[in-house]
Enzyme design. Structure first.
Site, short mmCIF file in Angstrom:
data_model
loop_
_atom_site.label_atom_id
_atom_site.label_comp_id
_atom_site.label_asym_id
_atom_site.label_seq_id
_atom_site.Cartn_x
_atom_site.Cartn_y
_atom_site.Cartn_z
N TYR A 201 43.62 44.03 38.02
CA TYR A 201 44.06 43.86 39.41
C TYR A 201 45.58 44.01 39.40
CZ TYR A 201 39.55 41.70 40.73
OH TYR A 201 38.22 41.45 41.00
N PRO A 293 36.96 42.08 49.48
CA PRO A 293 36.37 42.29 48.15
C PRO A 293 37.24 41.84 46.97
CG PRO A 293 37.10 44.38 49.09
CD PRO A 293 37.28 43.36 50.16
N TYR A 386 36.62 32.68 39.61
CA TYR A 386 36.22 34.07 39.41
C TYR A 386 34.84 34.16 38.74
CZ TYR A 386 36.88 39.08 38.90
OH TYR A 386 36.73 40.44 39.00
C1 PHB Z 1 34.05 46.99 41.85
O1 PHB Z 1 33.94 47.31 40.66
O2 PHB Z 1 33.53 47.64 42.76
C2 PHB Z 1 34.86 45.79 42.19
C3 PHB Z 1 35.36 44.99 41.19
C4 PHB Z 1 36.11 43.87 41.51
C5 PHB Z 1 36.36 43.57 42.83
C6 PHB Z 1 35.86 44.36 43.84
C7 PHB Z 1 35.10 45.48 43.53
O3 PHB Z 1 37.12 42.49 43.13
#
Ligand code: PHB
Ligand code: APR
Length: 392
Positions: A201, A293, A386
Protein backbone atom coordinates in the site's frame (compact mmCIF):
# COMPACT_ATOMS: atom_id res chain seq x y z
CA UNK A 1 -43.03 -22.12 -4.53
CA UNK A 2 -42.35 -22.36 -0.81
CA UNK A 3 -39.19 -22.38 1.23
CA UNK A 4 -37.90 -21.71 4.70
CA UNK A 5 -35.48 -18.95 3.69
CA UNK A 6 -35.83 -16.97 0.47
CA UNK A 7 -32.46 -15.50 -0.47
CA UNK A 8 -32.28 -12.52 -2.83
CA UNK A 9 -28.85 -12.28 -4.53
CA UNK A 10 -26.29 -14.93 -5.48
CA UNK A 11 -23.15 -13.00 -4.61
CA UNK A 12 -20.73 -14.22 -1.98
CA UNK A 13 -23.18 -13.42 0.83
CA UNK A 14 -26.29 -15.12 -0.61
CA UNK A 15 -24.44 -18.23 -1.76
CA UNK A 16 -22.57 -18.68 1.51
CA UNK A 17 -25.77 -18.21 3.50
CA UNK A 18 -27.52 -20.85 1.39
CA UNK A 19 -24.57 -23.19 1.97
CA UNK A 20 -24.48 -22.72 5.75
CA UNK A 21 -28.26 -23.12 6.01
CA UNK A 22 -28.13 -26.30 3.94
CA UNK A 23 -25.59 -27.77 6.34
CA UNK A 24 -28.00 -27.01 9.18
CA UNK A 25 -30.80 -28.79 7.31
CA UNK A 26 -32.66 -25.56 6.45
CA UNK A 27 -33.93 -25.18 2.91
CA UNK A 28 -33.59 -22.07 0.78
CA UNK A 29 -34.26 -20.77 -2.70
CA UNK A 30 -31.72 -18.29 -4.10
CA UNK A 31 -32.72 -15.88 -6.86
CA UNK A 32 -30.29 -13.71 -8.82
CA UNK A 33 -31.03 -11.12 -11.49
CA UNK A 34 -27.78 -11.49 -13.47
CA UNK A 35 -26.42 -14.45 -15.42
CA UNK A 36 -24.30 -17.16 -13.86
CA UNK A 37 -21.36 -16.09 -16.08
CA UNK A 38 -21.62 -12.49 -14.92
CA UNK A 39 -21.65 -13.53 -11.28
CA UNK A 40 -18.50 -15.63 -11.79
CA UNK A 41 -16.57 -13.27 -14.04
CA UNK A 42 -16.96 -9.85 -12.43
CA UNK A 43 -13.69 -8.79 -10.90
CA UNK A 44 -13.85 -8.08 -7.20
CA UNK A 45 -11.57 -7.93 -4.16
CA UNK A 46 -9.22 -10.69 -3.18
CA UNK A 47 -8.08 -10.56 0.44
CA UNK A 48 -9.56 -13.10 2.86
CA UNK A 49 -9.18 -12.60 6.59
CA UNK A 50 -8.00 -15.52 8.67
CA UNK A 51 -11.56 -15.93 10.03
CA UNK A 52 -13.01 -16.08 6.51
CA UNK A 53 -10.61 -18.84 5.49
CA UNK A 54 -11.38 -20.74 8.71
CA UNK A 55 -15.10 -20.34 8.02
CA UNK A 56 -14.75 -21.69 4.47
CA UNK A 57 -12.71 -24.63 5.75
CA UNK A 58 -15.15 -25.43 8.57
CA UNK A 59 -18.03 -25.27 6.08
CA UNK A 60 -16.40 -27.93 3.90
CA UNK A 61 -15.30 -25.40 1.27
CA UNK A 62 -11.61 -25.21 2.10
CA UNK A 63 -10.01 -27.58 -0.43
CA UNK A 64 -9.19 -25.10 -3.17
CA UNK A 65 -8.59 -21.97 -1.09
CA UNK A 66 -6.13 -23.88 1.11
CA UNK A 67 -4.37 -25.29 -1.96
CA UNK A 68 -4.40 -22.33 -4.34
CA UNK A 69 -4.87 -19.33 -2.04
CA UNK A 70 -1.67 -17.43 -1.25
CA UNK A 71 -1.15 -17.06 2.48
CA UNK A 72 0.56 -13.74 3.31
CA UNK A 73 2.04 -13.19 6.74
CA UNK A 74 2.86 -9.52 6.15
CA UNK A 75 2.06 -6.43 4.09
CA UNK A 76 4.13 -3.45 2.96
CA UNK A 77 3.36 0.20 3.68
CA UNK A 78 5.30 2.55 1.39
CA UNK A 79 5.83 6.31 1.38
CA UNK A 80 8.69 8.69 0.57
CA UNK A 81 10.29 6.02 -1.60
CA UNK A 82 10.65 3.44 1.21
CA UNK A 83 8.81 0.15 1.87
CA UNK A 84 8.14 -0.93 5.44
CA UNK A 85 6.98 -4.44 6.31
CA UNK A 86 4.24 -5.04 8.85
CA UNK A 87 4.63 -8.57 10.14
CA UNK A 88 0.98 -9.54 10.53
CA UNK A 89 1.67 -13.04 11.86
CA UNK A 90 4.21 -12.02 14.50
CA UNK A 91 1.96 -9.22 15.76
CA UNK A 92 -1.24 -11.30 15.95
CA UNK A 93 -0.10 -14.64 17.36
CA UNK A 94 0.27 -16.33 13.97
CA UNK A 95 -2.75 -15.00 12.08
CA UNK A 96 -2.48 -14.04 8.40
CA UNK A 97 -4.47 -13.15 5.28
CA UNK A 98 -5.02 -15.24 2.17
CA UNK A 99 -5.06 -13.77 -1.33
CA UNK A 100 -7.82 -15.60 -3.24
CA UNK A 101 -10.18 -13.79 -5.61
CA UNK A 102 -13.77 -13.25 -4.52
CA UNK A 103 -14.81 -14.78 -7.83
CA UNK A 104 -12.93 -17.97 -6.88
CA UNK A 105 -14.91 -18.04 -3.61
CA UNK A 106 -18.09 -17.60 -5.66
CA UNK A 107 -17.10 -20.45 -8.02
CA UNK A 108 -16.52 -22.77 -5.05
CA UNK A 109 -19.90 -21.79 -3.61
CA UNK A 110 -21.71 -22.33 -6.93
CA UNK A 111 -20.14 -25.79 -7.28
CA UNK A 112 -21.24 -26.66 -3.75
CA UNK A 113 -24.78 -25.40 -4.42
CA UNK A 114 -24.97 -27.40 -7.66
CA UNK A 115 -23.96 -30.50 -5.70
CA UNK A 116 -26.91 -30.13 -3.32
CA UNK A 117 -29.58 -29.75 -6.01
CA UNK A 118 -31.16 -26.91 -4.00
CA UNK A 119 -32.79 -24.24 -6.20
CA UNK A 120 -30.77 -21.32 -7.56
CA UNK A 121 -32.42 -19.23 -10.28
CA UNK A 122 -30.47 -16.82 -12.48
CA UNK A 123 -31.74 -14.01 -14.71
CA UNK A 124 -34.87 -13.25 -12.71
CA UNK A 125 -36.58 -9.88 -13.33
CA UNK A 126 -38.78 -7.45 -11.46
CA UNK A 127 -37.95 -8.77 -7.98
CA UNK A 128 -40.01 -7.42 -5.07
CA UNK A 129 -40.50 -8.46 -1.44
CA UNK A 130 -43.84 -8.30 0.45
CA UNK A 131 -45.52 -8.85 3.82
CA UNK A 132 -42.25 -8.43 5.66
CA UNK A 133 -43.84 -8.05 9.08
CA UNK A 134 -46.34 -10.90 8.72
CA UNK A 135 -45.67 -14.59 9.40
CA UNK A 136 -45.26 -15.46 5.71
CA UNK A 137 -43.27 -12.92 3.69
CA UNK A 138 -43.21 -13.32 -0.07
CA UNK A 139 -40.76 -12.75 -2.92
CA UNK A 140 -42.25 -12.01 -6.35
CA UNK A 141 -40.38 -11.98 -9.64
CA UNK A 142 -40.50 -13.00 -13.28
CA UNK A 143 -38.48 -15.98 -14.51
CA UNK A 144 -38.44 -17.20 -18.14
CA UNK A 145 -41.43 -14.93 -18.79
CA UNK A 146 -43.54 -16.41 -15.96
CA UNK A 147 -44.60 -14.56 -12.83
CA UNK A 148 -43.46 -16.45 -9.74
CA UNK A 149 -44.00 -16.18 -5.99
CA UNK A 150 -41.98 -17.73 -3.21
CA UNK A 151 -43.74 -17.98 0.14
CA UNK A 152 -41.01 -17.89 2.79
CA UNK A 153 -40.71 -18.12 6.54
CA UNK A 154 -37.89 -15.56 6.33
CA UNK A 155 -36.18 -13.47 3.65
CA UNK A 156 -32.45 -12.73 3.48
CA UNK A 157 -31.59 -9.61 1.49
CA UNK A 158 -28.17 -10.44 0.06
CA UNK A 159 -28.66 -8.34 -3.07
CA UNK A 160 -25.72 -5.97 -2.70
CA UNK A 161 -25.64 -2.20 -2.51
CA UNK A 162 -27.93 -1.64 -5.52
CA UNK A 163 -30.44 -4.34 -4.61
CA UNK A 164 -34.12 -3.91 -3.83
CA UNK A 165 -34.41 -5.38 -0.32
CA UNK A 166 -32.99 -2.41 1.57
CA UNK A 167 -35.39 0.01 -0.12
CA UNK A 168 -38.36 -2.23 0.76
CA UNK A 169 -37.88 -1.20 4.40
CA UNK A 170 -39.91 1.91 5.36
CA UNK A 171 -37.55 4.88 5.73
CA UNK A 172 -38.94 5.64 9.19
CA UNK A 173 -37.82 2.22 10.47
CA UNK A 174 -34.11 2.69 9.75
CA UNK A 175 -31.25 5.16 9.85
CA UNK A 176 -28.53 5.44 7.23
CA UNK A 177 -25.00 6.83 7.48
CA UNK A 178 -23.08 7.73 4.38
CA UNK A 179 -19.77 9.17 3.28
CA UNK A 180 -18.37 9.49 -0.23
CA UNK A 181 -14.70 10.07 -0.91
CA UNK A 182 -13.58 12.59 -3.53
CA UNK A 183 -11.55 9.96 -5.41
CA UNK A 184 -11.76 6.48 -6.91
CA UNK A 185 -9.48 3.60 -7.86
CA UNK A 186 -8.47 2.63 -11.35
CA UNK A 187 -7.78 -1.12 -11.10
CA UNK A 188 -6.05 -3.43 -13.56
CA UNK A 189 -5.20 -7.09 -13.91
CA UNK A 190 -1.93 -7.81 -15.73
CA UNK A 191 -0.37 -11.02 -16.96
CA UNK A 192 2.83 -10.46 -15.01
CA UNK A 193 4.41 -12.43 -12.20
CA UNK A 194 4.07 -10.46 -8.92
CA UNK A 195 7.45 -8.85 -8.19
CA UNK A 196 6.84 -9.02 -4.42
CA UNK A 197 5.41 -11.84 -2.32
CA UNK A 198 3.28 -9.38 -0.35
CA UNK A 199 0.86 -6.50 -0.97
CA UNK A 200 2.23 -2.95 -0.96
CA UNK A 201 0.00 0.00 0.00
CA UNK A 202 1.74 3.18 -1.16
CA UNK A 203 1.19 6.90 -0.68
CA UNK A 204 2.99 8.99 -3.31
CA UNK A 205 2.79 12.75 -3.92
CA UNK A 206 0.71 11.94 -7.01
CA UNK A 207 -1.69 9.77 -5.02
CA UNK A 208 -2.27 6.28 -3.64
CA UNK A 209 -1.21 3.08 -5.42
CA UNK A 210 -1.69 -0.55 -4.41
CA UNK A 211 0.30 -3.56 -5.52
CA UNK A 212 -1.63 -6.81 -5.17
CA UNK A 213 -1.96 -10.11 -7.00
CA UNK A 214 -4.29 -12.95 -7.91
CA UNK A 215 -1.89 -15.82 -8.65
CA UNK A 216 1.82 -16.48 -9.24
CA UNK A 217 1.24 -15.22 -12.81
CA UNK A 218 -1.25 -12.38 -12.36
CA UNK A 219 -0.60 -8.98 -10.76
CA UNK A 220 -3.46 -6.74 -9.57
CA UNK A 221 -2.72 -3.01 -9.32
CA UNK A 222 -4.70 0.08 -8.38
CA UNK A 223 -4.15 3.82 -8.77
CA UNK A 224 -5.98 6.61 -6.98
CA UNK A 225 -7.88 8.58 -9.64
CA UNK A 226 -10.83 10.97 -9.87
CA UNK A 227 -14.14 9.60 -8.55
CA UNK A 228 -15.67 9.96 -12.03
CA UNK A 229 -12.54 8.93 -13.94
CA UNK A 230 -13.12 7.48 -17.41
CA UNK A 231 -11.10 4.26 -17.68
CA UNK A 232 -11.06 4.71 -21.47
CA UNK A 233 -8.88 7.80 -21.00
CA UNK A 234 -6.13 5.56 -19.65
CA UNK A 235 -4.06 3.82 -22.32
CA UNK A 236 -1.97 0.88 -21.15
CA UNK A 237 1.17 3.00 -21.59
CA UNK A 238 -0.26 5.79 -19.41
CA UNK A 239 -1.27 3.31 -16.70
CA UNK A 240 2.18 1.72 -16.54
CA UNK A 241 3.91 5.12 -16.54
CA UNK A 242 1.77 6.26 -13.59
CA UNK A 243 2.22 2.98 -11.72
CA UNK A 244 5.99 3.13 -12.25
CA UNK A 245 6.09 6.70 -10.98
CA UNK A 246 4.11 5.94 -7.83
CA UNK A 247 5.40 2.47 -7.00
CA UNK A 248 9.13 2.51 -7.86
CA UNK A 249 11.00 2.48 -4.56
CA UNK A 250 14.36 4.06 -3.75
CA UNK A 251 15.89 0.55 -3.68
CA UNK A 252 14.75 0.00 -7.29
CA UNK A 253 11.74 -2.28 -6.55
CA UNK A 254 8.82 -1.79 -8.94
CA UNK A 255 5.94 -3.95 -10.15
CA UNK A 256 6.71 -6.27 -13.03
CA UNK A 257 4.82 -5.24 -16.16
CA UNK A 258 2.88 -7.33 -18.67
CA UNK A 259 -0.22 -7.26 -20.87
CA UNK A 260 -3.22 -5.63 -19.17
CA UNK A 261 -6.23 -7.98 -19.35
CA UNK A 262 -8.85 -5.98 -17.43
CA UNK A 263 -9.34 -2.37 -16.37
CA UNK A 264 -12.05 -0.59 -14.39
CA UNK A 265 -12.82 2.32 -12.07
CA UNK A 266 -14.34 1.81 -8.59
CA UNK A 267 -15.88 4.61 -6.56
CA UNK A 268 -15.09 4.89 -2.87
CA UNK A 269 -17.83 5.24 -0.33
CA UNK A 270 -18.92 4.20 3.11
CA UNK A 271 -22.49 3.31 4.02
CA UNK A 272 -24.21 1.83 7.07
CA UNK A 273 -27.85 0.89 7.59
CA UNK A 274 -29.18 0.50 11.13
CA UNK A 275 -30.74 -1.85 12.03
CA UNK A 276 -29.97 -4.64 9.56
CA UNK A 277 -33.48 -6.12 9.85
CA UNK A 278 -37.14 -5.30 9.45
CA UNK A 279 -39.79 -7.83 10.44
CA UNK A 280 -38.81 -11.13 8.84
CA UNK A 281 -36.32 -9.56 6.43
CA UNK A 282 -32.64 -9.58 7.42
CA UNK A 283 -30.00 -7.88 5.29
CA UNK A 284 -26.44 -9.17 4.92
CA UNK A 285 -23.31 -8.00 3.11
CA UNK A 286 -23.23 -4.97 0.80
CA UNK A 287 -27.04 -4.65 1.03
CA UNK A 288 -26.51 -3.39 4.59
CA UNK A 289 -23.10 -1.70 4.55
CA UNK A 290 -20.19 -0.85 2.32
CA UNK A 291 -16.64 0.28 3.00
CA UNK A 292 -13.96 1.76 0.74
CA UNK A 293 -11.69 -1.08 -0.43
CA UNK A 294 -8.53 0.19 1.29
CA UNK A 295 -8.95 -2.06 4.34
CA UNK A 296 -10.03 -5.09 2.27
CA UNK A 297 -13.04 -5.56 4.55
CA UNK A 298 -16.09 -5.78 2.20
CA UNK A 299 -16.13 -9.50 1.49
CA UNK A 300 -15.02 -10.37 5.00
CA UNK A 301 -17.83 -8.35 6.58
CA UNK A 302 -20.30 -10.11 4.28
CA UNK A 303 -18.95 -13.52 5.39
CA UNK A 304 -19.22 -12.55 9.07
CA UNK A 305 -22.83 -11.45 8.49
CA UNK A 306 -23.95 -14.70 6.92
CA UNK A 307 -22.14 -16.77 9.55
CA UNK A 308 -24.18 -14.92 12.21
CA UNK A 309 -27.37 -14.99 10.17
CA UNK A 310 -27.18 -18.75 9.56
CA UNK A 311 -26.81 -19.33 13.31
CA UNK A 312 -29.66 -16.93 14.03
CA UNK A 313 -32.02 -18.54 11.53
CA UNK A 314 -31.14 -21.96 12.92
CA UNK A 315 -32.08 -20.78 16.42
CA UNK A 316 -35.35 -19.26 15.14
CA UNK A 317 -36.27 -22.38 13.17
CA UNK A 318 -35.76 -24.38 16.38
CA UNK A 319 -38.41 -22.22 18.05
CA UNK A 320 -36.42 -19.26 19.37
CA UNK A 321 -38.07 -15.78 19.51
CA UNK A 322 -37.54 -14.17 16.05
CA UNK A 323 -37.68 -10.54 17.16
CA UNK A 324 -35.13 -10.89 19.90
CA UNK A 325 -32.83 -13.08 17.81
CA UNK A 326 -32.99 -10.84 14.71
CA UNK A 327 -32.35 -7.76 16.87
CA UNK A 328 -29.30 -9.51 18.24
CA UNK A 329 -28.18 -10.44 14.69
CA UNK A 330 -28.42 -6.77 13.76
CA UNK A 331 -26.80 -5.33 16.90
CA UNK A 332 -23.75 -7.58 16.59
CA UNK A 333 -23.48 -6.83 12.87
CA UNK A 334 -23.76 -3.08 13.34
CA UNK A 335 -21.02 -3.18 15.98
CA UNK A 336 -18.75 -5.15 13.65
CA UNK A 337 -19.43 -2.91 10.67
CA UNK A 338 -18.59 0.24 12.63
CA UNK A 339 -15.24 -1.28 13.60
CA UNK A 340 -14.60 -2.02 9.93
CA UNK A 341 -15.86 1.45 8.97
CA UNK A 342 -13.37 3.04 11.35
CA UNK A 343 -10.48 0.93 10.11
CA UNK A 344 -11.32 1.43 6.41
CA UNK A 345 -11.75 5.19 6.88
CA UNK A 346 -8.41 5.37 8.71
CA UNK A 347 -6.50 3.36 6.09
CA UNK A 348 -8.13 5.40 3.31
CA UNK A 349 -7.41 8.77 4.87
CA UNK A 350 -3.84 7.90 5.79
CA UNK A 351 -2.95 6.56 2.34
CA UNK A 352 -4.71 8.86 -0.15
CA UNK A 353 -3.81 12.26 -1.49
CA UNK A 354 -6.48 14.79 -0.60
CA UNK A 355 -6.72 17.73 -3.03
CA UNK A 356 -8.08 19.91 -0.23
CA UNK A 357 -5.24 19.16 2.17
CA UNK A 358 -3.29 22.09 3.56
CA UNK A 359 0.48 21.82 4.08
CA UNK A 360 -0.37 21.22 7.76
CA UNK A 361 -2.60 18.26 6.81
CA UNK A 362 0.17 16.81 4.62
CA UNK A 363 2.78 16.98 7.39
CA UNK A 364 0.33 15.38 9.83
CA UNK A 365 -0.45 12.59 7.33
CA UNK A 366 3.30 11.91 6.96
CA UNK A 367 3.63 11.79 10.76
CA UNK A 368 0.80 9.25 10.88
CA UNK A 369 2.69 6.97 8.46
CA UNK A 370 6.03 7.42 10.22
CA UNK A 371 4.44 6.58 13.55
CA UNK A 372 2.71 3.54 12.07
CA UNK A 373 5.90 1.94 10.74
CA UNK A 374 8.02 2.75 13.79
CA UNK A 375 5.72 1.84 16.67
CA UNK A 376 5.08 -1.76 17.67
CA UNK A 377 1.75 -0.66 19.18
CA UNK A 378 0.62 1.11 15.99
CA UNK A 379 1.66 -1.82 13.79
CA UNK A 380 -0.16 -4.23 16.12
CA UNK A 381 -3.32 -2.16 15.83
CA UNK A 382 -3.17 -2.27 12.04
CA UNK A 383 -2.31 -5.97 12.04
CA UNK A 384 -5.14 -7.12 14.31
CA UNK A 385 -7.70 -5.21 12.26
CA UNK A 386 -6.24 -6.25 8.91
CA UNK A 387 -6.18 -10.01 9.66
CA UNK A 388 -9.68 -9.54 11.07
CA UNK A 389 -11.26 -9.30 14.50
CA UNK A 390 -12.62 -12.60 15.85
CA UNK A 391 -16.10 -13.57 14.61
CA UNK A 392 -18.65 -12.51 17.21
C1 PHB B 1 -7.21 -6.70 -4.36
O1 PHB B 1 -6.27 -7.49 -4.52
O2 PHB B 1 -8.12 -6.60 -5.19
C2 PHB B 1 -7.21 -5.84 -3.16
C3 PHB B 1 -6.27 -6.01 -2.18
C4 PHB B 1 -6.28 -5.21 -1.06
C5 PHB B 1 -7.24 -4.23 -0.92
C6 PHB B 1 -8.20 -4.05 -1.89
C7 PHB B 1 -8.19 -4.86 -3.03
O3 PHB B 1 -7.22 -3.42 0.17
N1 APR C 1 -32.70 -9.44 -7.45
C1 APR C 1 -31.83 -10.49 -7.38
N2 APR C 1 -30.50 -10.35 -7.26
C2 APR C 1 -30.03 -9.09 -7.19
C3 APR C 1 -30.86 -7.97 -7.26
C4 APR C 1 -32.26 -8.18 -7.39
N3 APR C 1 -33.10 -7.17 -7.44
N4 APR C 1 -30.10 -6.87 -7.17
C5 APR C 1 -28.82 -7.28 -7.07
N5 APR C 1 -28.77 -8.63 -7.10
C6 APR C 1 -27.60 -9.50 -7.02
C7 APR C 1 -26.37 -8.96 -7.72
O1 APR C 1 -26.40 -9.22 -9.11
C8 APR C 1 -25.27 -9.72 -7.03
O2 APR C 1 -25.00 -10.95 -7.64
O3 APR C 1 -27.19 -9.61 -5.68
C9 APR C 1 -25.83 -9.99 -5.63
C10 APR C 1 -25.10 -9.19 -4.58
O4 APR C 1 -23.79 -9.67 -4.52
P1 APR C 1 -22.52 -8.74 -4.18
O5 APR C 1 -22.69 -7.41 -4.85
O6 APR C 1 -21.33 -9.54 -4.47
O7 APR C 1 -22.67 -8.45 -2.63
P2 APR C 1 -22.40 -9.42 -1.39
O8 APR C 1 -22.78 -10.82 -1.71
O9 APR C 1 -22.98 -8.72 -0.22
O10 APR C 1 -20.83 -9.47 -1.26
C11 APR C 1 -20.10 -8.38 -0.72
O11 APR C 1 -18.97 -7.88 -2.75
O12 APR C 1 -18.91 -5.73 -3.67
C12 APR C 1 -18.21 -6.69 -2.97
O13 APR C 1 -16.76 -5.39 -1.61
C13 APR C 1 -17.90 -6.16 -1.63
O14 APR C 1 -16.48 -7.90 -1.27
C14 APR C 1 -17.76 -7.42 -0.91
C15 APR C 1 -18.79 -8.33 -1.42
Amino acid sequence: MRTQVGIVGAGAAGLMLGHLLGRAGIDSIIIENRTREHVIDRVRAGVLEQGTVDLLRDAGLGARVLREGMRHTGIGIAFAGGRHRIDLARLTGGRAITVYGQNEVVKDLLDARDGTGRPLLFEVDGVSVHDLVGPQPEIRFVHNGDRQRIRCDFIAGCDGFHGICRSAIPAAAVQTFDRTYPFGWLGILADAAPSSDELVYCLHDRGFALFSMRSPHVTRLYLQCAADEDAAAWSDARIWAELRTRLTMADGWAPQEGPITQKGVTGMRSFVLEPMRYGRLCLAGDAAHIVPPTGAKGLNLAMADVWRLAQTLDAVVRGGPPDRLFDDYSARGVRRTWRAQRFSWWMTTMLHRNEQATPYDERRQRADLEYLVSSEAAMTSLAENYVGLPLD
